[in-house]
Design an enzyme around this catalytic site. Structure first.
Site, short mmCIF file in Angstrom:
data_model
loop_
_atom_site.label_atom_id
_atom_site.label_comp_id
_atom_site.label_asym_id
_atom_site.label_seq_id
_atom_site.Cartn_x
_atom_site.Cartn_y
_atom_site.Cartn_z
N GLU A 1 0.85 -1.22 0.06
CA GLU A 1 -0.02 0.02 0.05
C GLU A 1 0.85 1.26 -0.15
O GLU A 1 0.44 2.44 -0.71
CB GLU A 1 -0.88 -0.07 1.03
CG GLU A 1 -2.05 1.05 1.02
CD GLU A 1 -3.17 0.73 2.16
OE1 GLU A 1 -4.09 0.37 2.02
OE2 GLU A 1 -2.50 0.85 3.52
N GLU B 1 2.18 1.67 -3.39
CA GLU B 1 1.00 2.13 -4.38
C GLU B 1 0.74 3.77 -3.88
O GLU B 1 0.64 4.52 -5.01
CB GLU B 1 -0.20 1.35 -3.95
CG GLU B 1 -1.23 1.71 -4.87
CD GLU B 1 -2.53 0.97 -4.85
OE1 GLU B 1 -3.59 1.13 -5.37
OE2 GLU B 1 -2.55 0.28 -3.56
N CYS C 1 -8.53 -2.16 3.87
CA CYS C 1 -8.21 -3.22 5.06
C CYS C 1 -9.71 -3.49 5.51
O CYS C 1 -9.87 -4.79 6.00
CB CYS C 1 -7.42 -2.88 5.97
SG CYS C 1 -5.60 -2.43 5.40
N SER D 1 -7.34 1.79 -2.59
CA SER D 1 -6.18 1.10 -2.92
C SER D 1 -6.51 -0.33 -3.36
O SER D 1 -7.55 -0.80 -2.87
CB SER D 1 -5.24 0.79 -1.55
OG SER D 1 -4.42 -0.36 -1.60
N LYS E 1 -15.62 -9.98 7.93
CA LYS E 1 -14.46 -10.75 7.15
C LYS E 1 -15.14 -11.94 6.63
O LYS E 1 -14.60 -12.73 6.00
CB LYS E 1 -13.50 -11.02 8.04
CG LYS E 1 -12.56 -10.02 8.50
CD LYS E 1 -11.51 -9.61 7.50
CE LYS E 1 -10.94 -8.23 7.81
NZ LYS E 1 -9.95 -7.80 6.73
N GLU F 1 -16.28 -11.15 3.44
CA GLU F 1 -15.13 -10.89 2.59
C GLU F 1 -14.51 -12.33 1.82
O GLU F 1 -14.12 -12.04 0.68
CB GLU F 1 -14.11 -10.18 3.23
CG GLU F 1 -13.06 -9.83 2.54
CD GLU F 1 -11.77 -9.01 3.32
OE1 GLU F 1 -11.32 -8.36 2.82
OE2 GLU F 1 -11.55 -9.46 4.30
N GLU G 1 -13.99 -12.37 -5.83
CA GLU G 1 -12.63 -11.80 -6.08
C GLU G 1 -11.42 -12.38 -5.57
O GLU G 1 -10.51 -12.24 -5.53
CB GLU G 1 -12.54 -10.28 -5.88
CG GLU G 1 -13.45 -9.29 -6.85
CD GLU G 1 -14.76 -9.50 -5.96
OE1 GLU G 1 -15.65 -8.55 -6.40
OE2 GLU G 1 -15.10 -9.96 -4.81
N CYS H 1 -10.91 -1.69 14.07
CA CYS H 1 -11.16 -3.42 14.23
C CYS H 1 -11.31 -3.67 15.84
O CYS H 1 -12.13 -4.84 16.11
CB CYS H 1 -9.95 -4.15 13.83
SG CYS H 1 -9.82 -3.84 12.11
#
Length: 596
Positions: free
Chosen positions: A283, A286, A310, A330, A369, A372, A377, A526
């Protein structure tokens, strides 16, 4: 200075600030008034009426959570009228509640159950209405289960979803006896704007909203001799798990967590902080690449500010709510998904294991999560990169099921090889942590010096303020980074999706300008995730944050680019940040979604 109001509660005088509620005044005297719809994180509601109190001179009972104090009020919290009213209200709630308590996932941590026990409601004065209600249980989401038969219509979830998170996936629908909590005209949860953040679960007082449970699937994998089960643990888990197992909020139980996972039977106990460090390398590179494209190449396609990626709840939120800003995200996967992809490629190669025989499990503070991990993907390893996601609460259940006396465990270290991490990886668990970790590395890459903050602690990005800003002046850069000489890097941090919405709206409308923006879906980051121990409030989240920063300061390595295992993986497998291999495994893209 605020005006003070004088009143008595149970004949005890007390003075509180003007605007305080009766509930707050009672707490000052250490008098507990029971509540169900009230929550410290949410606005006042007064829906459930469990908190009723008697005001001398007033014929009707008052909702303590919603009634402001007045001068010379005389309040009784435990008169005969109050006690009988509360018992009646609780019994009425129970008449519509599916009270299969011994089978309920929330058994032992249910506020309605606690009140029923406290008021000894066992004679069933009112007719059991559950059979006639035709309740539904929505299990369509990979993250949560919505059981209408357990709902007491307190609307905590509605207020959480609309006010705290600005999502509005849940609403109060219909009227009177037909009133219910609905997800956009009763569509299944997986079809609506729900971000899977789980904040509604953390505030639901009953078992009406719970996480989707994958405990049995993980046990089956552990017991299968043909499977090699790898587990990763997120940074926020180590400062919250103890709350489920006998410790006070904010206890750091990292070593015992590792020991417990080994005793549960996992073949390899590794750390998500490792791929948090890897995320910073990817990151940070990037961000610097985008800055070069804009400042040197004048390439307007390199979208700035760059947003962190994230938090999966944040990702789904931007897909629904600000799809026009998706180019600013990102391309990095989250640390969980980077780890999953590497577990079935790099780890499999090093260990000589067929990736089809690897089961990748993650322990997360986050219900999003779970969603996710199922995204299409996230299969760049050739398999589903992460097979099962357990919350902090689910892990605590497994530890109890296994008969492990957690507080008596010795401390052990993570397995080496994808288990080494830095303090920068640890602070990912707190709001501002990703930004701080990125600045520690990016600044040093560009200048060759540590960030100009004491002991690497970038305090302007820390704390529980909803939106934070910071600036870092970049001076005396290395020759290859000369285009950044004299630049003042402007960054912003938001946590909680209501704050994210405010910040995104300002960015979209051109009212503010930054280079880099961190967003976390959950309050506090988190550490306040939807899979963390219940109850949660601001004070508990602050204690968890203090523990995360203490963990960082006690580690020998505190910068991601100094983690020797990160240097090793680039040398042996990835090549360098943003290489072809890292793009294939560690980066992804996201898609606009309808808002319904």
């Amino acid at each position: 200075m605020a005006n003070m109001i004088n009143l008595t509660i149970n004949n005890i005088p007390v003075s509180v600030e003007e605007g305080s509620t009766i509930l707050e005044a009672a707490r000052k005297l250490s008098i507990r008034i029971p509540t169900l719809c009230n929550h410290d994180d949410l606005c006042v509601a007064g829906n459930c009426r469990v908190c009723v109190v008697e005001q001398i001179g007033n014929r009707t009972l008052q909702a303590a959570c919603a009634t402001p104090v007045r001068e010379n009020m005389q309040i009784l919290t435990n008169s005969m009228m109050v006690m009988q009213a509360r018992k009646t209200i609780i019994e009425l709630l129970l008449s519509e509640h599916n009270a299969d308590c011994t089978k309920c996932y929330k058994n032992g941590n249910c506020e309605l159950q606690d009140l029923s026990n406290e008021y000894r409601t066992g004679n069933q004065i009112y007719i059991d209405l559950v059979p006639s209600k035709h309740y539904t249980i929505d299990q369509s989401s990979p993250s949560l289960i919505k059981d209408d038969s357990k709902c007491i219509r307190c609307q905590r979830c509605v207020r959480t979803c609309s006010e705290l998170q600005a999502v509005s996936a849940l609403s109060a629908a219909y009227k009177g006896a037909e009133m219910k909590i609905s997800s956009f005209y009763d569509r299944p949860m997986h079809e609506v704007v729900c971000t899977n953040c789980g904040q509604c679960i953390n505030r639901c007082p009953t078992g009406a909203l719970t996480e989707r449970n994958y405990i049995d699937e993980v046990w089956n994998a552990i017991y299968d001799p043909t499977k090699h089960v790898v587990v990763q643990t997120a940074p926020a888990v180590r400062v919250a798990l103890g709350e489920e197992l006998g410790y006070d909020p904010g206890a750091r139980v990292t070593g015992k967590l590792v020991t417990a996972l080994r005793r549960l039977g996992f073949d390899s106990v590794l750390d998500t902080d490792f791929t948090a460090d890897l995320t910073i390398m990817e990151e940070g590179t990037e961000l610097l690449t985008r800055l070069k494209k804009v400042l040197v190449d004048k390439d307007t396609s390199a979208a700035l500010p760059m947003f962190t990626s994230c938090s999966p709840g944040w990702i789904k939120f931007i897909e629904h709510t600000f799809p026009e800003l998706l180019p600013h995200l990102s391309t990095c996967k989250s640390p969980q998904q980077m780890f999953g992809a590497l577990a079935k490629t790099y780890y499999a190669q090093k260990k000589g294991i067929n990736p089809k025989d690897i089961v990748s499990v993650s322990i997360m503070p986050c219900t999003a999560k779970k969603f996710e991990a199922t995204r299409p993907e996230m299969r760049d390893s050739g398999f589903q990169d992460v097979d099962y996601v357990l919350t902090t609460r689910e892990l605590a259940i497994m530890i109890k099921q296994a008969g492990i006396e957690f507080m008596k465990l010795d401390d052990e270290d993570y397995d080496r090889f994808m288990g080494e991490s830095s303090g920068a990886g640890v602070i990912f668990g707190a709001t501002g942590g990703v930004m701080e970790a990125a600045l520690r590395t990016a600044y040093e890459i560009v200048t060759g010096r540590e960030v100009p903050f004491g002991n690497l602690n970038i305090t302007p990005v820390r704390g529980m303020e909803g939106i934070k800003e910071a600036e870092v002046k970049i001076e005396n850069v290395k020759p290859e980074w000369s285009f950044l000489e004299g630049i003042t890097l402007k960054v912003a941090i938001a946590h909680g999706l209501a704050n994210a919405k405010r910040l995104m709206t300002a960015i979209r409308d051109g009212k503010v300008q930054y280079h880099f923006v961190e967003i976390m879906a959950c309050p506090g980051g988190c550490l306040g995730g939807g899979g963390q121990p219940i109850p949660t409030n601001l004070e508990i989240r602050k204690k968890r944050a203090e523990a995360i920063y203490a963990e960082d300061e006690n580690l020998p390595i505190r910068k991601s680019h100094e983690n020797p295992e990160i240097l090793q993986i680039y040398q042996e497998f990835l090549g360098e940040p943003l290489s072809h291999t890292s793009h294939e495994l560690l980066h992804t893209h996201y898609v606009p979604r309808k808002r319904h």
